[in-house]
Write an enzyme that holds these catalytic residues in place. Structure first.
Site, PDB file in Angstrom:
ATOM      1  CE  LYS A 204      -3.611   2.658   0.126  1.00 19.56           C
ATOM      2  NZ  LYS A 204      -3.438   3.778   0.955  1.00 19.56           N
ATOM      3  CD  GLU A 211      -2.521   8.028  -3.834  1.00 17.99           C
ATOM      4  OE1 GLU A 211      -2.850   6.854  -3.564  1.00 17.99           O
ATOM      5  OE2 GLU A 211      -2.684   8.957  -3.034  1.00 17.99           O
TER       6      GLU A 211
HETATM    7  N1  LIG Z   1      -8.652   9.456   3.632  1.00 19.17           N
HETATM    8  C1  LIG Z   1      -8.197   8.638   2.714  1.00 19.17           C
HETATM    9  O1  LIG Z   1      -8.396   8.842   1.513  1.00 19.17           O
HETATM   10  C2  LIG Z   1      -7.447   7.412   3.094  1.00 19.17           C
HETATM   11  C3  LIG Z   1      -6.907   7.237   4.342  1.00 19.17           C
HETATM   12  N2  LIG Z   1      -6.208   6.096   4.626  1.00 19.17           N
HETATM   13  C4  LIG Z   1      -5.687   5.851   5.957  1.00 19.17           C
HETATM   14  O2  LIG Z   1      -6.779   5.449   6.777  1.00 19.17           O
HETATM   15  C5  LIG Z   1      -6.568   5.898   8.110  1.00 19.17           C
HETATM   16  C6  LIG Z   1      -7.737   6.765   8.527  1.00 19.17           C
HETATM   17  O3  LIG Z   1      -7.784   7.882   7.656  1.00 19.17           O
HETATM   18  P1  LIG Z   1      -9.030   8.869   7.610  1.00 19.17           P
HETATM   19  O4  LIG Z   1     -10.286   8.112   7.780  1.00 19.17           O
HETATM   20  O5  LIG Z   1      -8.832   9.698   6.389  1.00 19.17           O
HETATM   21  O6  LIG Z   1      -8.752   9.754   8.898  1.00 19.17           O
HETATM   22  P2  LIG Z   1      -9.805  10.561   9.774  1.00 19.17           P
HETATM   23  O7  LIG Z   1      -9.014  11.566  10.528  1.00 19.17           O
HETATM   24  O8  LIG Z   1     -10.943  11.016   8.933  1.00 19.17           O
HETATM   25  O9  LIG Z   1     -10.353   9.451  10.775  1.00 19.17           O
HETATM   26  C7  LIG Z   1      -9.620   8.893  11.802  1.00 19.17           C
HETATM   27  C8  LIG Z   1     -10.528   8.772  12.977  1.00 19.17           C
HETATM   28  O10 LIG Z   1      -9.865   8.068  14.006  1.00 19.17           O
HETATM   29  C9  LIG Z   1     -10.095   8.771  15.198  1.00 19.17           C
HETATM   30  N3  LIG Z   1      -9.065   8.464  16.179  1.00 19.17           N
HETATM   31  C10 LIG Z   1      -7.818   8.959  16.273  1.00 19.17           C
HETATM   32  N4  LIG Z   1      -7.191   8.386  17.313  1.00 19.17           N
HETATM   33  C11 LIG Z   1      -8.065   7.531  17.871  1.00 19.17           C
HETATM   34  C12 LIG Z   1      -8.008   6.659  18.972  1.00 19.17           C
HETATM   35  N5  LIG Z   1      -6.906   6.544  19.711  1.00 19.17           N
HETATM   36  N6  LIG Z   1      -9.100   5.940  19.284  1.00 19.17           N
HETATM   37  C13 LIG Z   1     -10.206   6.035  18.530  1.00 19.17           C
HETATM   38  N7  LIG Z   1     -10.329   6.839  17.470  1.00 19.17           N
HETATM   39  C14 LIG Z   1      -9.269   7.566  17.142  1.00 19.17           C
HETATM   40  C15 LIG Z   1     -10.077  10.221  14.783  1.00 19.17           C
HETATM   41  O11 LIG Z   1     -10.633  11.056  15.771  1.00 19.17           O
HETATM   42  P3  LIG Z   1     -10.097  12.592  15.856  1.00 19.17           P
HETATM   43  O12 LIG Z   1     -10.240  13.175  14.504  1.00 19.17           O
HETATM   44  O13 LIG Z   1     -10.998  13.217  16.863  1.00 19.17           O
HETATM   45  O14 LIG Z   1      -8.680  12.512  16.320  1.00 19.17           O
HETATM   46  C16 LIG Z   1     -10.933  10.133  13.525  1.00 19.17           C
HETATM   47  O15 LIG Z   1     -12.303  10.149  13.827  1.00 19.17           O
HETATM   48  C17 LIG Z   1      -5.237   6.622   8.116  1.00 19.17           C
HETATM   49  O16 LIG Z   1      -4.244   5.724   8.496  1.00 19.17           O
HETATM   50  C18 LIG Z   1      -5.044   7.018   6.660  1.00 19.17           C
HETATM   51  O17 LIG Z   1      -3.693   7.133   6.316  1.00 19.17           O
HETATM   52  C19 LIG Z   1      -6.057   5.100   3.714  1.00 19.17           C
HETATM   53  C20 LIG Z   1      -6.557   5.227   2.466  1.00 19.17           C
HETATM   54  C21 LIG Z   1      -7.289   6.382   2.050  1.00 19.17           C
HETATM   55  O1  LIG Z   2      -3.799   6.443   1.196  1.00 19.69           O
HETATM   56  C1  LIG Z   2      -4.486   7.217   0.587  1.00 19.69           C
HETATM   57  C2  LIG Z   2      -4.845   6.976  -0.808  1.00 19.69           C
HETATM   58  O2  LIG Z   2      -4.253   5.848  -1.322  1.00 19.69           O
HETATM   59  C3  LIG Z   2      -4.980   8.435   1.256  1.00 19.69           C
HETATM   60  O3  LIG Z   2      -5.786   9.224   0.468  1.00 19.69           O
HETATM   61  C4  LIG Z   2      -3.929   9.219   1.872  1.00 19.69           C
HETATM   62  O4  LIG Z   2      -4.540  10.123   2.766  1.00 19.69           O
HETATM   63  C5  LIG Z   2      -3.160   9.985   0.862  1.00 19.69           C
HETATM   64  O5  LIG Z   2      -2.149  10.655   1.504  1.00 19.69           O
HETATM   65  P1  LIG Z   2      -0.739  10.749   0.819  1.00 19.69           P
HETATM   66  O6  LIG Z   2      -0.995  11.253  -0.578  1.00 19.69           O
HETATM   67  O7  LIG Z   2       0.055  11.710   1.604  1.00 19.69           O
HETATM   68  O8  LIG Z   2      -0.206   9.361   0.802  1.00 19.69           O
END
Ligand SMILES: NC(=O)C1=CN([C@@H]2O[C@H](COP(=O)(O)OP(=O)(O)OC[C@H]3O[C@@H](n4cnc5c(N)ncnc54)[C@H](OP(=O)(O)O)[C@@H]3O)[C@@H](O)[C@H]2O)C=CC1
Ligand SMILES: O=C(CO)[C@H](O)[C@H](O)COP(=O)(O)O
Length: 522
Positions: A204, A211
């Site tokens: 990933k 990407e």
């Molecule tokens: N957004 C994207 O396009 C993508 C994201 N990812 C990955 O997925 C993961 C989540 O991303 P994303 O959904 O965008 O992030 P978000 O910030 O939208 O969501 C993360 C959530 O986890 C909560 N959180 C943080 N710490 C804790 C904890 N200790 N216990 C419980 N909840 C917690 C946050 O709360 P709070 O905000 O209040 O801290 C928030 O609600 C990351 O690792 C990201 O890299 C992977 C692919 C795509």
């Molecule tokens: O994992 C992802 C997509 O594949 C998420 O969108 C991620 O938040 C992108 O962040 P970055 O471009 O910095 O990796």
């Protein structure tokens, strides 16, 4: 908030930790597929928002979604051991990488039992995943590092997923993951076991490295089309749509969202933009600064660590770094005071010549995008050999067919049959091992040169396009300029050199040394 932290729930099938963009989407997706979901987040508002979404979503039975602000209560909401043979509990984490995940692991160690499965579905540095696998393993808990791709919309409707785990855990998870995954047009689920240990997160991470290169190639090209060649954003949108529909960039996800995004004239904080909202968006990419996302940094680190050439991926990361602090950049520009990007002479071409140029640019972009795949896949194979992960490149291409950001239908259809001839962890150098791939890439050289020439002549910023061109030029070169570097290295450092035409093993250090004259000043 009727159902939050309900003690009476005792039949949760899947627990999701983190109710943000991705965790929220997965909660709705898994419940739409019929599983009873517990969703936990330490922010009550995040849990409530998700429960409200479940209620409003006509495809989701809200009774299948139970919210928790206590991790312990969510774990207690799984069926108890005494109600028959206990099935492993499945938890999916979707949180920021790093400390937050360590905190949850510590909490889970006292809440879970032997055999339970925790899937870290966030992005994570693969060595952190392996450290947690060892720690969880001491208690018999299976820790799976799984990339989930495609952004929040794919999390809701079917992501591409790359789990790294044991065969046994995969067998248990397979029916669930296949139910949730995106599907290819042929109906194949875009999830397969990548390998053991941190291999899933590794794939990933490199997916994201590729990407980043694709994002850079496209943003550099859009700017050249708009600012140097005078196309309006509507015209660029139409052009990208035609690329997305047909030809070597058919089905490329970023071209697809690109043409749609360019048509927006209103957006967050933007009421009406005559030439599309892109012109109103500040030119800074900041998410790498606070390390809230790490995949670009980690990919670049891996390129150096594994000694694999991936200049387009590295250059794309550099562009982000330079872009991130706008005010500092303006101060630097004041000091340098050099030419800014200007109009290209091709802006005045007649229609026939302009159409021809657009075809050339399409080929150039295809070449650069294909090159980024080659570079990223070469890193994966090297890592797979080093770590003994047995990763199959065909598997990578299969899971990237849908539900991910580097989805590129025509390229996948071209690469898959080529990769199916190879076993796991091979081939190490794609352009060496697959002549058809090398000649396909070579066909794009003149076009890449043309596009980069426009950038050079107009002072347009194009680091990933430049890196892509330099990559093909460099790997093609039979006699590089590095002989003089070897001379200098030997002069000051006694590092030895090899004799021209005498190299026996490609990588072997040279055996020859010259005692040059005294260095100047010594
Ligand atoms: N957004 C994207 O396009 C993508 C994201 N990812 C990955 O997925 C993961 C989540 O991303 P994303 O959904 O965008 O992030 P978000 O910030 O939208 O969501 C993360 C959530 O986890 C909560 N959180 C943080 N710490 C804790 C904890 N200790 N216990 C419980 N909840 C917690 C946050 O709360 P709070 O905000 O209040 O801290 C928030 O609600 C990351 O690792 C990201 O890299 C992977 C692919 C795509
Ligand atoms: O994992 C992802 C997509 O594949 C998420 O969108 C991620 O938040 C992108 O962040 P970055 O471009 O910095 O990796």
């Amino acid at each position: 908030m009727a159902d939050i932290d309900n003690d009476k729930v005792n039949d949760v099938e899947i627990g999701i930790v983190g109710s943000g963009s991705m965790g929220g989407g997965m909660t709705l997706l898994f419940s739409q597929n019929g599983s009873k979901i517990g969703c936990y987040d330490y922010e009550k508002e995040a849990v409530q928002k998700l429960m409200d979404e479940a209620k409003e979503d006509e495809n989701v039975n809200e009774k299948l979604v139970h919210g928790f602000t206590s991790l312990e209560k969510m774990i207690n909401a799984f069926p108890k051991a005494d109600s028959g043979e206990k099935k492993p509990r499945i938890l999916v984490l979707s949180m920021p990488h790093g400390k937050a995940v360590d905190g949850i692991l510590d909490d889970l160690l006292s809440l879970l039992d032997k055999g339970d499965i925790v899937i870290d579905g966030g992005n994570e540095w693969w060595q952190e995943t392996e450290r947690r696998q060892a720690k969880a393993g001491e208690k018999g808990i299976e820790w799976v590092g799984m990339g989930v791709s495609g952004g929040y919309q794919s999390a809701r409707h079917g992501p591409s997923m790359s789990p790294g785990c044991t065969e046994e855990t995969w067998k248990y998870l397979q029916p669930y993951l296949e139910k949730w995954a995106a599907r290819t047009p042929e109906g194949e689920p875009c999830v397969m076991r990548i390998g053991p240990g941190g291999s899933g997160h590794y794939v990933k991470m490199i997916h994201n490295g590729i990407e980043h290169a694709h994002l850079s190639i496209l943003c550099e090209t859009r700017a050249i089309l708009h600012h140097q060649l005078g196309l309006s954003n509507d015209e660029i949108s139409d052009l990208f749509e035609s690329w997305w529909k047909d030809g070597p960039l058919r089905g490329n996800f970023l071209v697809g969202i690109g043409f749609k995004g360019l048509r927006f004239s209103e957006g967050g904080g933007i009421e009406h933009a005559q030439d599309g909202i892109v012109e109103k968006i500040e030119d800074k990419v900041t998410q790498d600064v606070d390390k809230s996302e790490g995949t670009g940094t980690w990919s670049t680190k891996e390129i150096a660590e594994r000694h694999v050439a991936a200049p387009a991926i590295a250059a794309a990361h550099q562009l982000r770094i330079i872009s991130s602090d706008k005010l500092e950049r303006l101060d630097v520009a004041d000091n340098l005071n050099l030419a800014q990007p200007s109009e290209a002479k091709e802006a005045k071409l007649d229609k026939a010549n302009k159409d021809k140029l657009m075809q050339t640019i399409q080929t150039a972009v295809y070449g650069a995008i294909l090159g980024a795949f080659v570079q990223g896949l070469d890193i994966i194979t090297r890592a797979s050999q080093d770590q003994k992960w047995n990763i199959s490149l065909a598997t990578c291409i299969k899971i990237w067919r849908q539900g991910c950001i580097i989805q590129s239908d025509a390229i996948a259809e071209f690469l898959l049959p080529l990769f199916e001839k190879f076993g796991p962890s091979e081939p190490v150098n794609l352009l060496k091992s697959i002549p058809e791939l090398a000649s396909e890439f070579a066909k794009t050289y003149d076009a890449q040169k043309k596009l980069y020439t426009i950038a050079i002549e107009t002072d347009a910023v194009a680091p990933a396009l430049g890196a892509s061109l330099e990559y093909i030029k460099t790997v093609n070169c039979r006699d590089l300029n590095t002989n003089f570097q070897e001379l200098e290295l030997d002069y000051f450092g006694h590092h030895n050199y090899d004799l021209k035409g005498k190299a026996e093993k490609g990588h072997e250090k040279g055996k020859y040394h010259t005692e040059f004259a005294k260095m100047p000043g010594v």
